[in-house]
Design a protein around this motif. Structure first.
Motif, short mmCIF file in Angstrom:
data_model
loop_
_atom_site.label_atom_id
_atom_site.label_comp_id
_atom_site.label_asym_id
_atom_site.label_seq_id
_atom_site.Cartn_x
_atom_site.Cartn_y
_atom_site.Cartn_z
N SER A 182 59.57 29.47 73.44
CA SER A 182 59.20 28.79 72.20
C SER A 182 59.61 29.58 70.96
N GLY A 183 60.02 30.83 71.15
CA GLY A 183 60.47 31.66 70.05
C GLY A 183 61.90 32.09 70.21
N ALA A 184 62.34 32.98 69.33
CA ALA A 184 63.74 33.41 69.36
C ALA A 184 64.05 34.25 70.59
N ALA A 185 63.10 35.07 71.04
CA ALA A 185 63.33 35.94 72.18
C ALA A 185 62.57 35.42 73.39
N PRO A 186 63.20 35.34 74.56
CA PRO A 186 62.48 34.90 75.76
C PRO A 186 61.46 35.95 76.19
N LEU A 187 60.27 35.47 76.61
CA LEU A 187 59.19 36.36 77.01
C LEU A 187 58.71 35.98 78.40
N LEU A 188 58.63 36.95 79.30
CA LEU A 188 58.07 36.73 80.63
C LEU A 188 56.57 36.85 80.54
N LEU A 189 55.86 35.72 80.69
CA LEU A 189 54.40 35.72 80.60
C LEU A 189 53.75 35.94 81.95
N ARG A 190 54.42 35.52 83.03
CA ARG A 190 53.88 35.74 84.37
C ARG A 190 55.03 35.84 85.36
N PRO A 191 55.18 36.95 86.08
CA PRO A 191 56.19 36.99 87.13
C PRO A 191 55.78 36.09 88.29
N GLY A 192 56.76 35.52 88.97
CA GLY A 192 56.45 34.60 90.06
C GLY A 192 57.62 34.41 90.98
N GLY A 193 57.79 33.17 91.44
CA GLY A 193 58.73 32.88 92.51
C GLY A 193 60.19 33.01 92.15
N VAL A 194 60.54 32.93 90.86
CA VAL A 194 61.90 33.25 90.41
C VAL A 194 61.87 34.65 89.83
N THR A 195 62.70 35.55 90.33
CA THR A 195 62.62 36.94 89.93
C THR A 195 63.12 37.16 88.50
N LEU A 196 62.63 38.22 87.89
CA LEU A 196 63.08 38.60 86.56
C LEU A 196 64.58 38.88 86.56
N GLU A 197 65.06 39.51 87.63
CA GLU A 197 66.48 39.82 87.71
C GLU A 197 67.33 38.55 87.69
N ALA A 198 66.86 37.50 88.38
CA ALA A 198 67.61 36.24 88.41
C ALA A 198 67.63 35.57 87.04
N ILE A 199 66.51 35.63 86.32
CA ILE A 199 66.46 35.05 84.97
C ILE A 199 67.37 35.82 84.02
N GLU A 200 67.34 37.14 84.10
CA GLU A 200 68.16 37.95 83.21
C GLU A 200 69.65 37.78 83.49
N ALA A 201 69.98 37.37 84.70
CA ALA A 201 71.38 37.08 85.00
C ALA A 201 71.88 35.87 84.22
N VAL A 202 70.95 34.99 83.82
CA VAL A 202 71.30 33.80 83.03
C VAL A 202 71.17 34.07 81.53
N LEU A 203 70.06 34.74 81.13
CA LEU A 203 69.74 34.87 79.71
C LEU A 203 70.07 36.22 79.10
N GLY A 204 70.21 37.24 79.91
CA GLY A 204 70.22 38.59 79.39
C GLY A 204 68.82 39.16 79.39
N PRO A 205 68.60 40.28 78.68
CA PRO A 205 67.30 40.97 78.74
C PRO A 205 66.13 40.07 78.33
N VAL A 206 65.03 40.20 79.10
CA VAL A 206 63.80 39.45 78.85
C VAL A 206 62.64 40.43 78.76
N ALA A 207 61.85 40.35 77.70
CA ALA A 207 60.68 41.21 77.54
C ALA A 207 59.51 40.63 78.33
N ARG A 208 58.65 41.51 78.81
CA ARG A 208 57.48 41.08 79.57
C ARG A 208 56.22 41.25 78.72
N VAL A 209 55.36 40.23 78.72
CA VAL A 209 54.07 40.29 78.03
C VAL A 209 52.99 40.52 79.08
N LEU A 210 52.27 41.63 78.96
CA LEU A 210 51.23 41.96 79.94
C LEU A 210 49.90 41.36 79.50
N PRO A 211 49.08 40.89 80.45
CA PRO A 211 47.77 40.36 80.09
C PRO A 211 46.87 41.45 79.54
#
Length: 320
Positions: A182-211
């Motif tokens: 929803s913003g300019a930078a993609p944010l990982l709010l919850r890791p799950g069944g699609v890995t962070l590595e797979a998403i970053e292969a499409v988008l580039g670096p993704v920051a993680r938001v911890l609860p």
């Protein structure tokens, strides 16, 4: 994957959803508790059945990306991820369209909405027949261990919902990855069944938001204490007490009262699929044998291990 149900049973479940009733159904991740996302009374019924706080948003499920993007504003990033991972265990948080069909309660009053297309033939058939967006958190009492079989659903929700569709055990076993676009930078709010590595292969670096304790959730799956059995959970165990139950990964530690091995060979996909069933079994059997808690062995923080460790951290967090 299991075969589809008889057409009459599927049609009945779809009709129940359109009538505002609640229907639990399988996805590739966990079983969801479905209700018509555009029907405020049905959505309120989901919160009531689960005992879920109303500030915690729900995920909307759709049969395809076209249906999902009719309710949210999808940019090029969202469309690229949908083309790569849908149907599949990825949830995208996107701005609501002005003509969004989804009741505001579904998204906890936020200007964003969490949407996904599940990868399960029974779920997709139900969504197509229902013809409405379906809000569907995990089909269990709020804060507890998520269900990966129809029997798990009935343990917590029997008598609270209209129907359960039995599609067999869930293949992935942990909830969908939640990514905020929803913003300019993609944010990982919850890791799950699609890995962070797979998403970053499409988008580039993704920051993680911890609860964090006391924070208002921006999406589903952000509560600090969640996915928790009744017995307390201890992480990163390297030794066992005789009155502890063991959640093992790889060669088990000696001395446990009882053991559930996520994967004897250290396979993260197998471990994810067995996580919630293992927590449920250790909780019930450990209580029966007088265990004081569940000790979890370390799991690598890579691939699906990120999602597994996320769930274990929340299971071990101080209870609300």
């Amino acid at each position: 994957m299991t075969a589809l149900l008889p057409p009459a049973e599927l049609a009945r479940a779809a009709a129940l959803l359109r009538a505002g009733e609640l229907v639990a159904f399988p996805t590739e991740t966990v079983y969801g508790l479905g209700g018509d996302a555009g029907n405020g009374r049905a959505v309120a019924g989901i919160f009531a059945a689960k005992g879920r706080p109303h500030f915690n948003p729900l995920i909307c499920h759709y049969p395809d990306a076209t249906a999902a993007f009719a309710d949210v504003v999808a940019d090029a990033r969202a469309r690229a991820l949908a083309a790569r991972f849908w149907p599949g265990p990825l949830t995208l948080v996107l701005p609501r369209r002005p003509d969004c069909r989804v009741d505001l309660l579904t998204g906890a009053g936020l200007e964003t909405l969490a949407v996904r297309v599940p990868d399960h033939p029974l779920a997709l058939a139900l969504l197509r027949q229902a013809g409405v967006p379906v809000a569907a958190p995990s089909a269990n009492r709020s804060g507890g261990v998520s269900p990966t079989t129809a029997a798990h659903v009935l343990e917590g929700l029997s008598g609270r919902i209209a129907a359960v569709l039995d599609g067999g055990p869930c293949g992935v076993g942990v909830e969908s990855t939640v990514l905020d676009l929803s913003g300019a930078a993609p944010l990982l709010l919850r890791p799950g069944g699609v890995t962070l590595e797979a998403i970053e292969a499409v988008l580039g670096p993704v920051a993680r938001v911890l609860p964090t304790a006391g924070a208002t959730p921006r999406s589903p799956g952000q509560l600090l204490s969640h996915y928790a059995p009744a017995l307390p959970v201890r992480r990163h165990a390297t030794a066992m007490a005789a009155d502890e139950a063991l959640l093992a990964f790889g060669p088990p530690l000696p001395g446990a009262a009882i053991t559930w091995n996520l994967s004897e060979t250290g396979d993260l996909a197998e471990a994810a699929a067995r996580l919630f069933a293992g927590l449920r079994w250790l909780d019930a059997e450990g209580a029966r044998r007088g265990c004081r808690g569940i000790a979890a062995m370390p799991v690598p923080e890579t691939g699906l291990g990120l999602a597994i460790n996320d769930r274990l951290a929340r299971a071990a967090a101080p209870r609300r």
